[in-house]
Design a protein around this motif. Structure first.
Motif, mmCIF file in Angstrom:
data_model
loop_
_atom_site.group_PDB
_atom_site.id
_atom_site.type_symbol
_atom_site.label_atom_id
_atom_site.label_comp_id
_atom_site.label_asym_id
_atom_site.label_seq_id
_atom_site.Cartn_x
_atom_site.Cartn_y
_atom_site.Cartn_z
ATOM 1 N N ASN A 59 0.735 -1.188 0.023
ATOM 2 C CA ASN A 59 0.073 -0.135 0.129
ATOM 3 C C ASN A 59 0.784 1.289 0.094
ATOM 4 O OD1 ASN A 59 0.450 0.767 2.879
ATOM 5 N ND2 ASN A 59 -0.375 -1.144 3.156
ATOM 6 N N GLY A 60 0.418 2.427 -0.234
ATOM 7 C CA GLY A 60 1.199 3.591 -0.475
ATOM 8 C C GLY A 60 1.461 4.318 0.993
ATOM 9 N N HIS A 61 0.858 3.935 2.127
ATOM 10 C CA HIS A 61 1.217 4.480 3.473
ATOM 11 C C HIS A 61 2.537 3.546 3.924
ATOM 12 C CE1 HIS A 61 1.517 5.842 7.346
ATOM 13 N NE2 HIS A 61 1.694 4.606 7.674
ATOM 14 N N THR A 83 -3.804 17.370 4.046
ATOM 15 C CA THR A 83 -3.531 16.018 3.373
ATOM 16 C C THR A 83 -4.145 15.123 4.145
ATOM 17 O OG1 THR A 83 -1.907 14.359 2.559
ATOM 18 C CG2 THR A 83 -1.334 15.477 4.401
ATOM 19 N N PHE A 84 -4.011 13.824 3.391
ATOM 20 C CA PHE A 84 -4.631 12.497 3.966
ATOM 21 C C PHE A 84 -3.845 12.047 5.457
ATOM 22 C CE2 PHE A 84 -5.417 7.758 4.063
ATOM 23 C CZ PHE A 84 -6.391 7.754 4.580
ATOM 24 N N SER A 86 -2.392 9.682 6.341
ATOM 25 C CA SER A 86 -1.025 8.932 6.012
ATOM 26 C C SER A 86 0.264 9.759 5.964
ATOM 27 C CB SER A 86 -1.221 8.207 4.627
ATOM 28 O OG SER A 86 0.036 7.469 4.224
ATOM 29 N N ASP A 155 4.940 13.135 -1.623
ATOM 30 C CA ASP A 155 3.697 12.197 -1.350
ATOM 31 C C ASP A 155 2.957 12.684 -2.831
ATOM 32 O OD1 ASP A 155 0.892 11.320 -1.373
ATOM 33 O OD2 ASP A 155 1.046 11.669 0.956
ATOM 34 N N ALA A 157 0.620 10.301 -4.134
ATOM 35 C CA ALA A 157 -0.557 9.381 -4.019
ATOM 36 C C ALA A 157 -1.678 9.837 -4.836
ATOM 37 C CB ALA A 157 -1.050 9.310 -2.887
ATOM 38 N N HIS A 158 -1.949 11.235 -5.292
ATOM 39 C CA HIS A 158 -3.180 11.530 -6.319
ATOM 40 C C HIS A 158 -2.499 11.778 -7.575
ATOM 41 C CE1 HIS A 158 -5.143 13.529 -2.527
ATOM 42 N NE2 HIS A 158 -5.189 12.376 -2.224
ATOM 43 N N MET A 177 6.112 8.757 -3.258
ATOM 44 C CA MET A 177 5.365 7.758 -3.113
ATOM 45 C C MET A 177 3.986 7.771 -4.006
ATOM 46 S SD MET A 177 2.299 7.022 -1.276
ATOM 47 C CE MET A 177 1.996 8.345 0.046
ATOM 48 N N SER A 179 0.097 5.871 -4.335
ATOM 49 C CA SER A 179 -0.560 4.931 -3.976
ATOM 50 C C SER A 179 -1.772 4.267 -4.777
ATOM 51 C CB SER A 179 -1.804 5.457 -2.951
ATOM 52 O OG SER A 179 -2.871 4.725 -2.627
ATOM 53 N N HIS A 181 -4.518 2.524 -4.053
ATOM 54 C CA HIS A 181 -5.523 2.225 -3.321
ATOM 55 C C HIS A 181 -6.716 2.225 -4.114
ATOM 56 C CE1 HIS A 181 -8.870 2.723 -0.576
ATOM 57 N NE2 HIS A 181 -8.461 1.849 0.143
ATOM 58 N N LYS A 184 -8.282 5.212 -5.653
ATOM 59 C CA LYS A 184 -7.370 6.115 -6.346
ATOM 60 C C LYS A 184 -7.791 6.236 -7.874
ATOM 61 C CE LYS A 184 -5.128 7.872 -2.905
ATOM 62 N NZ LYS A 184 -5.461 7.268 -1.714
ATOM 63 N N GLY A 191 -2.330 -1.017 -2.701
ATOM 64 C CA GLY A 191 -1.018 -1.222 -3.391
ATOM 65 C C GLY A 191 -0.265 0.135 -3.185
ATOM 66 N N TYR A 313 -13.193 16.659 2.164
ATOM 67 C CA TYR A 313 -11.812 16.040 1.871
ATOM 68 C C TYR A 313 -10.931 17.104 1.569
ATOM 69 C CZ TYR A 313 -8.600 12.352 0.118
ATOM 70 O OH TYR A 313 -7.855 11.441 -0.090
HETATM 71 C C1 LIG Z 1 -4.424 7.364 -0.238
HETATM 72 C C2 LIG Z 1 -3.178 8.361 -0.029
HETATM 73 C C3 LIG Z 1 -2.234 8.060 0.847
HETATM 74 C C4 LIG Z 1 -1.941 6.451 1.386
HETATM 75 O O1 LIG Z 1 -2.002 5.429 0.518
HETATM 76 P P1 LIG Z 1 -2.754 4.004 0.694
HETATM 77 O O2 LIG Z 1 -2.323 3.314 -0.602
HETATM 78 O O3 LIG Z 1 -4.163 4.142 0.974
HETATM 79 O O4 LIG Z 1 -1.909 3.436 1.866
HETATM 80 C C5 LIG Z 1 -1.284 8.827 1.261
HETATM 81 N N1 LIG Z 1 -1.172 10.056 1.032
HETATM 82 C C6 LIG Z 1 -2.406 10.545 0.389
HETATM 83 C C7 LIG Z 1 -2.343 12.090 0.061
HETATM 84 C C8 LIG Z 1 -3.284 9.720 -0.029
HETATM 85 O O5 LIG Z 1 -4.446 10.269 -0.761
#
Ligand SMILES: *Cc1c(COP(=O)(O)O)cnc(C)c1O
Length: 370
Positions: A59-61, A83-84, A86, A155, A157-158, A177, A179, A181, A184, A191, A313
C-alpha cells in the motif's frame, strides 16, 4: 428518491480479463514475494510513469513510511497538514517531527514562499503533497532543497500518470510515493510504490519491505512486511491497459463541471496548471459562504438530501487530529485551516456520466442564494 451517487467508484477491468490474468498463478503456485506478475507490473509501470526506478508495496502508506526509514531521515520534516492522515502519520511513526507549512489558496499545494522561514538546523527533508492531482512548484522546491542541502520526498498518491513539461511527475525530487488504493485513479486493489533514481535506495527498500532480510542467513535491517502480492499485481497489469481511457473520461466530466459551475457565485474550482498533463483525480470545490449564501456543511447536507454523497476532504487538517492534541498548533497554517472548513470534494469517476454531473451541478447551483 433520486439515484444514489457516491463520491467515487473503484475501477475494475472486465471480469474475464482479470480471470485470464490470474490463471497462471494456479500453474506456478507463486502467490507473493516478488513473483512473475510483480516483476511484469514493475516493468510496465516504470515505462508508463517515465521513471528510472520503482519499487512496489502492499500500500502507499507503508511505501512512504519505509521510504523515510530507508533514506535515514532525521529530525524535522517540513510538510503540509492539508493532506490525508497517512502523510503526517508516516513522519511521526518514524520518530520524526513534522513542521507544518501553509498551503496556497489557488491549488492547495505547499506555499513555497513560506518554506525557508521554517528551516532550522534540525531540518533534514521537505515532504510536500501533490494534492488532488495538482502539482507542487517542483522547481522552487528543488532550488530550496539544493541551497539548504535537504532531501525532497513527494507524497504523489494523487498524481498517478501526471506529467510536468513532458516528464513523469514521480521523477522529481529524491523519491515519490504513489498509492494504488481502490479509490485512486489507478488501483491494484491495495497497493503503492516508491519511484526513485538512486540505485542504493532500491536495495534498502527491497529489504525493508521484506523484514530487512538480505539473504537466507543475513538480516541486516529492522524491516516490516509490505510486499505487493501477485493478485494485486495482476489487477494492476489489467487496470494499466485502460487507465488512459479512464483519465480521458474523467477529463470530459471535469470540463462539464467547470462549464456548469463557472457562473455559480461563491463556488471556486481548480484551474489547469501550466505545462501539466492532469489526471482529474478529484473534483474539489471551494464554497465561499459569504457569496454562496450557505456554508460547506449546509451544501454537504443539501446534496445528501438529494442522495449525492460528497466528502469533506480534507477536513480536519492533520495537525488538528485528536491523536495530536496539544502537540501541534493548527492556527499556524491559517490557509490550510480555512480551506478545510470550506472545501467539498464532489463525485467524479470514469463511469459517472454527463447526466449525473449535470444533476449534481444543478443542485449546487439551485442552492445558491440569489
Ligand atoms: C491514499 C493516500 C495515501 C495512502 O495510500 P494507501 O495506499 O491508501 O496506503 C497517502 N497520502 C495521500 C495524500 C493519499 O491520498
Amino acid at each position: 428518491m433520486e439515484d444514489r451517487i457516491l463520491v467515487t467508484s473503484a475501477t475494475l477491468p472486465e471480469y474475464d480479463e482479470y480471470i485470464n490474468e490470474i490463471k497462471s498463478i494456479w500453474d506456478n503456485h507463486w502467490l507473493t514475494n516478488m513473483g512473475v506478475k510483480h516483476k511484469e507490473l514493475e516493468s510496465n509501470l516504470k515505462d508508463y510513469l517515465k521513471v528510472d526506478r520503482i519499487s512496489l508495496f502492499a500500500n502507499g502508506h507503508m511505501a512512504l513510511e519505509l521510504l523515510l526509514q530507508a533514506m535515514d531521515i532525521k529530525g524535522e520534516v517540513i510538510t503540509t497538514p492539508y493532506t490525508f492522515a497517512s502523510t503526517t502519520h508516516a513522519i511521526v511513526r518514524n520518530g520524526l517531527t513534522p513542521v507544518f507549512c501553509d498551503i496556497r489558496e489557488d491549488d492547495y499545494t505547499i506555499d513555497v514562499d513560506r518554506i525557508e522561514s521554517l528551516i532550522t538546523p534540525e531540518t533534514s527533508a521537505i515532504l510536500p503533497v501533490h494534492v488532488y492531482g495538482n502539482i507542487c512548484d517542483v522547481e522552487a522546491i528543488e532550488d530550496i532543497a539544493k541551497r539548504h542541502n535537504l532531501k525532497v520526498i513527494y507524497d504523489a498518491a494523487h498524481t498517478f500518470g501526471v506529467e510536468y513539461k513532458g516528464r513523469g511527475i514521480a521523477s522529481y525530487g529524491d523519491a515519490s510515493m504513489l498509492s494504488f488504493h481502490a479509490t485512486k485513479v489507478y488501483n491494484t486493489i491495495e497497493g503503492g510504490a516508491v519511484c526513485f533514481s538512486n540505485e542504493m535506495l532500491g536495495e534498502k527498500l527491497y529489504q525493508l519491505k521484506n523484514f530487512g532480510i538480505k539473504n537466507e542467513e543475513v538480516v541486516n535491517g529492522i524491516g516490516a512486511n509490505a510486499k505487493m502480492n501477485e493478485f494485486s499485481a495482476a489487477m494492476g497489469i489489467c487496470n494499466l491497459r485502460h487507465v488512459d481511457e479512464q483519465i480521458e473520461l474523467r477529463k470530459e466530466l471535469t470540463m462539464v463541471y467547470r462549464e456548469q459551475l463557472s457562473d455559480v457565485p461563491g463556488i471556486r474550482m481548480c484551474n489547469e496548471q501550466k505545462d501539466v498533463k492532469h489526471n482529474y483525480a478529484y473534483m474539489p470545490i471551494y464554497v465561499d459562504p459569504e457569496r454562496y449564501g450557505h456554508n460547506r456543511n449546509e451544501l454537504f447536507e443539501y446534496l445528501a438530501g438529494h442522495n449525492i454523497h460528497a466528502r469533506k476532504y480534507f477536513y480536519p487538517i492533520t495537525s488538528a487530529f485528536e491523536c495530536y492534541e496539544g502537540r501541534f498548533d493548527p492556527s499556524l497554517t491559517p490557509v490550510a485551516s480555512k480551506t478545510s472548513h470550506n472545501i467539498l470534494t464532489i463525485p467524479i469517476y470514469p463511469t459517472l456520466g454527463v447526466e449525473a454531473v449535470t444533476r449534481i451541478s444543478k443542485h449546487i447551483a439551485e442552492f445558491a442564494v440569489k
